[in-house]
Design a protein around this motif. Structure first.
Motif, mmCIF file in Angstrom:
data_model
loop_
_atom_site.group_PDB
_atom_site.id
_atom_site.type_symbol
_atom_site.label_atom_id
_atom_site.label_comp_id
_atom_site.label_asym_id
_atom_site.label_seq_id
_atom_site.Cartn_x
_atom_site.Cartn_y
_atom_site.Cartn_z
ATOM 1 N N UNK A 1 0.894 -1.238 -0.006
ATOM 2 C CA UNK A 1 0.040 -0.180 0.002
ATOM 3 C C UNK A 1 0.829 1.303 -0.042
ATOM 4 N N UNK A 2 1.950 1.215 0.731
ATOM 5 C CA UNK A 2 2.863 2.231 1.184
ATOM 6 C C UNK A 2 3.479 2.569 -0.240
ATOM 7 N N UNK A 3 3.771 1.561 -1.106
ATOM 8 C CA UNK A 3 4.616 1.550 -2.097
ATOM 9 C C UNK A 3 3.706 2.088 -3.341
ATOM 10 N N UNK A 4 2.509 1.788 -3.320
ATOM 11 C CA UNK A 4 1.481 2.094 -4.434
ATOM 12 C C UNK A 4 1.187 3.636 -4.039
ATOM 13 N N UNK A 5 1.066 3.962 -2.900
ATOM 14 C CA UNK A 5 0.956 5.366 -2.591
ATOM 15 C C UNK A 5 1.938 6.147 -3.250
ATOM 16 N N UNK A 6 3.299 5.894 -2.977
ATOM 17 C CA UNK A 6 4.383 6.888 -3.195
ATOM 18 C C UNK A 6 4.625 6.792 -4.800
ATOM 19 N N UNK A 7 4.353 5.687 -5.110
ATOM 20 C CA UNK A 7 4.624 5.841 -6.875
ATOM 21 C C UNK A 7 3.465 6.484 -7.413
ATOM 22 N N UNK A 8 2.250 6.303 -6.997
ATOM 23 C CA UNK A 8 1.217 7.184 -7.590
ATOM 24 C C UNK A 8 1.154 8.566 -7.175
ATOM 25 N N UNK A 9 1.560 9.012 -6.121
ATOM 26 C CA UNK A 9 1.889 10.442 -5.714
ATOM 27 C C UNK A 9 3.068 10.997 -6.527
ATOM 28 N N UNK A 10 4.084 10.320 -6.935
ATOM 29 C CA UNK A 10 4.961 10.722 -7.986
ATOM 30 C C UNK A 10 4.510 10.892 -9.239
ATOM 31 N N UNK A 11 3.737 9.919 -9.678
ATOM 32 C CA UNK A 11 2.985 10.273 -11.177
ATOM 33 C C UNK A 11 1.948 11.266 -11.274
ATOM 34 N N UNK A 12 1.410 11.863 -9.933
ATOM 35 C CA UNK A 12 0.441 12.856 -9.690
ATOM 36 C C UNK A 12 1.223 14.155 -9.567
ATOM 37 N N UNK A 13 2.938 14.228 -9.423
ATOM 38 C CA UNK A 13 3.590 15.172 -9.552
ATOM 39 C C UNK A 13 3.620 15.702 -7.932
ATOM 40 N N UNK A 14 3.529 14.830 -6.917
ATOM 41 C CA UNK A 14 3.633 15.164 -5.661
ATOM 42 C C UNK A 14 4.770 14.909 -4.863
ATOM 43 N N UNK A 15 5.568 15.907 -4.267
ATOM 44 C CA UNK A 15 6.959 15.506 -3.637
ATOM 45 C C UNK A 15 6.759 14.794 -2.381
ATOM 46 N N UNK A 16 7.706 14.312 -1.901
ATOM 47 C CA UNK A 16 7.632 13.539 -0.747
ATOM 48 C C UNK A 16 7.004 14.126 0.495
ATOM 49 N N UNK A 17 7.184 15.430 0.537
ATOM 50 C CA UNK A 17 6.846 16.255 1.711
ATOM 51 C C UNK A 17 5.249 16.872 1.486
ATOM 52 N N UNK A 18 4.753 16.706 0.376
ATOM 53 C CA UNK A 18 3.553 17.430 -0.024
ATOM 54 C C UNK A 18 2.473 16.769 0.615
ATOM 55 N N UNK A 19 1.545 17.424 0.857
ATOM 56 C CA UNK A 19 0.304 16.773 1.427
ATOM 57 C C UNK A 19 -0.677 16.072 0.343
ATOM 58 N N UNK A 20 -1.002 14.955 0.702
ATOM 59 C CA UNK A 20 -1.761 14.230 -0.088
ATOM 60 C C UNK A 20 -3.046 15.095 -0.528
ATOM 61 N N UNK A 21 -3.060 15.015 -2.044
ATOM 62 C CA UNK A 21 -4.434 16.021 -2.381
ATOM 63 C C UNK A 21 -5.546 14.875 -2.795
ATOM 64 N N UNK A 22 -6.507 15.750 -2.771
ATOM 65 C CA UNK A 22 -7.835 14.902 -3.112
ATOM 66 C C UNK A 22 -8.015 14.933 -4.758
ATOM 67 N N UNK A 23 -8.144 13.981 -5.593
ATOM 68 C CA UNK A 23 -8.187 13.776 -7.053
ATOM 69 C C UNK A 23 -9.461 13.120 -7.444
ATOM 70 N N UNK A 24 -10.024 13.690 -8.153
ATOM 71 C CA UNK A 24 -11.339 13.180 -8.812
ATOM 72 C C UNK A 24 -11.062 11.850 -9.535
ATOM 73 N N UNK A 25 -12.099 11.160 -9.736
ATOM 74 C CA UNK A 25 -12.056 9.752 -10.455
ATOM 75 C C UNK A 25 -11.716 9.989 -11.933
ATOM 76 N N UNK A 26 -12.450 11.058 -12.360
ATOM 77 C CA UNK A 26 -12.155 11.618 -13.797
ATOM 78 C C UNK A 26 -10.535 11.734 -14.134
ATOM 79 N N UNK A 27 -9.855 12.360 -13.070
ATOM 80 C CA UNK A 27 -8.436 12.707 -13.233
ATOM 81 C C UNK A 27 -7.525 11.352 -12.966
ATOM 82 N N UNK A 28 -7.888 10.574 -12.106
ATOM 83 C CA UNK A 28 -7.166 9.133 -12.160
ATOM 84 C C UNK A 28 -7.446 8.399 -13.142
ATOM 85 N N UNK A 29 -8.381 8.378 -13.967
ATOM 86 C CA UNK A 29 -8.699 7.658 -15.373
ATOM 87 C C UNK A 29 -7.964 8.633 -16.532
ATOM 88 N N UNK A 30 -7.510 9.810 -16.192
ATOM 89 C CA UNK A 30 -6.955 10.412 -17.484
ATOM 90 C C UNK A 30 -5.505 10.541 -17.383
#
Length: 321
Positions: A208-237
């Motif tokens: 779970x932690x690795x999936x969260x880390x890799x998906x955050x990197x794909x979303x352009x979030x840094x290691x210290x950035x706060x987790x952002x809420x993303x819409x399902x449409x954005x997850x699929x695009x």
């Protein structure tokens, strides 16, 4: 061979009459006793046959009667002395036999006690052997489990490394996460989680932690950035380039076990290109942590009766091994 001299009190030869009735008499003491009694019997028989007055007077004048009586007495005394000696020797032998029997009895008693102690030690040794065998079986099972866990961890590392290297970038990010957890489900990772569910929480948390880390990197979030809420449409695009139609059909086939009511996230990730509406139970806004946790729950704990037949057979073989 001449006959024994019955008048000789020192003769040790056995008389033929005695030997005929007592062939086992070979001891000198018994021989002396038997010969003495036989000579005494012959002398008294002779006296009885010559008991008339003239014979007695002649024996008294010549002294043969006194001599004969003396010989009878000597033979009787020799026989009695031989009997006493023989009985004394027999008593000594009997005493030695009794002592030997007593010592043998003590030895047998000690051996019986030692045998009891040996039997007790053997019982304790057998119990120890059974305990060691049980411990060895437990250790063997634990070694196999640890080896199984290492293989599961290795598979997770390889799948996550392939994802992080961009192997699945031709499909949306949500679908990438589904593909990753689906591969974990059908590999050693999923087999270990199903075979040892009570010990699989640590591995699943790492996934779970690795999936969260890799998906955050794909979303352009840094290691210290706060987790952002993303819409399902954005997850699929979020994807690098469009996937081929055959690949879309393959992904839909892989996730055809999911139901919109029970596994809405898997259902959506597998059918992102079908143009269908989102399931009613699917949250429309999700963070990377929520996506990883829900995908772990839906993809790794799917109902077995809705899995493919080949996957079920593979799980059964892995569990038996």
């Amino acid at each position: 061979m001449s006959a024994p001299d019955l008048n000789d009190p020192g003769s040790s030869a056995i008389a033929p009459e005695v030997s005929a009735y007592c062939p086992h008499l070979t001891d000198k003491m018994l021989t002396d006793c038997a010969n003495g009694l036989l000579v005494a019997r012959q002398k008294t028989t002779y006296q009885a046959e010559h008991s008339d007055l003239l014979s007695r007077c002649w024996a008294a004048i010549t002294g043969t009667g006194a001599t004969r009586q003396q010989q009878i007495n000597d033979h009787l005394v020799d026989g009695l002395e031989a009997a006493v000696g023989w009985l004394t020797d027999l008593t000594l032998r009997q005493s030695r036999s009794d002592l030997a029997v007593s010592a043998l009895g003590e030895t047998v008693e000690r051996l019986t006690e030692k045998l009891g102690q040996t039997r007790t030690a053997l019982v304790a040794l057998d119990r120890a052997r059974q305990d060691i065998a049980a411990r060895m079986a437990d250790l063997t099972q634990e070694v196999r489990r640890l080896d199984f866990k290492d293989r599961a961890d290795d598979q997770r590392t390889l799948v996550m490394a392939a994802w992080e290297a961009g192997r699945f970038n031709h499909v949306p990010l949500l679908t990438q996460i589904f593909i990753v957890f689906d591969q974990l489900y059908w590999g050693d990772f999923g087999h270990y989680c199903r075979a040892h569910p009570e010990r699989a929480d640590g591995l699943r948390r790492i996934a779970i932690e690795e999936a969260r880390r890799i998906s955050r990197a794909a979303l352009g979030m840094g290691g210290r950035d706060r987790d952002r809420v993303i819409s399902v449409h954005a997850w699929l695009s979020i994807q690098d380039h469009a996937a081929a139609p055959d690949l879309l059909q393959a992904i839909a086939c892989v996730g055809d076990w999911a139901r919109a009511e029970e596994e809405p996230l898997v259902w959506t990730a597998a059918r992102f290109s079908s143009g269908t509406e989102f399931p009613i139970h699917l949250p429309r806004l999700l963070t990377s942590e929520q996506v990883a946790m829900r995908m772990n729950e839906e993809a790794l704990t799917r109902p077995q009766w809705r899995s493919s037949a080949s996957g079920s057979n593979q799980d059964a073989q892995e569990t038996q091994s």
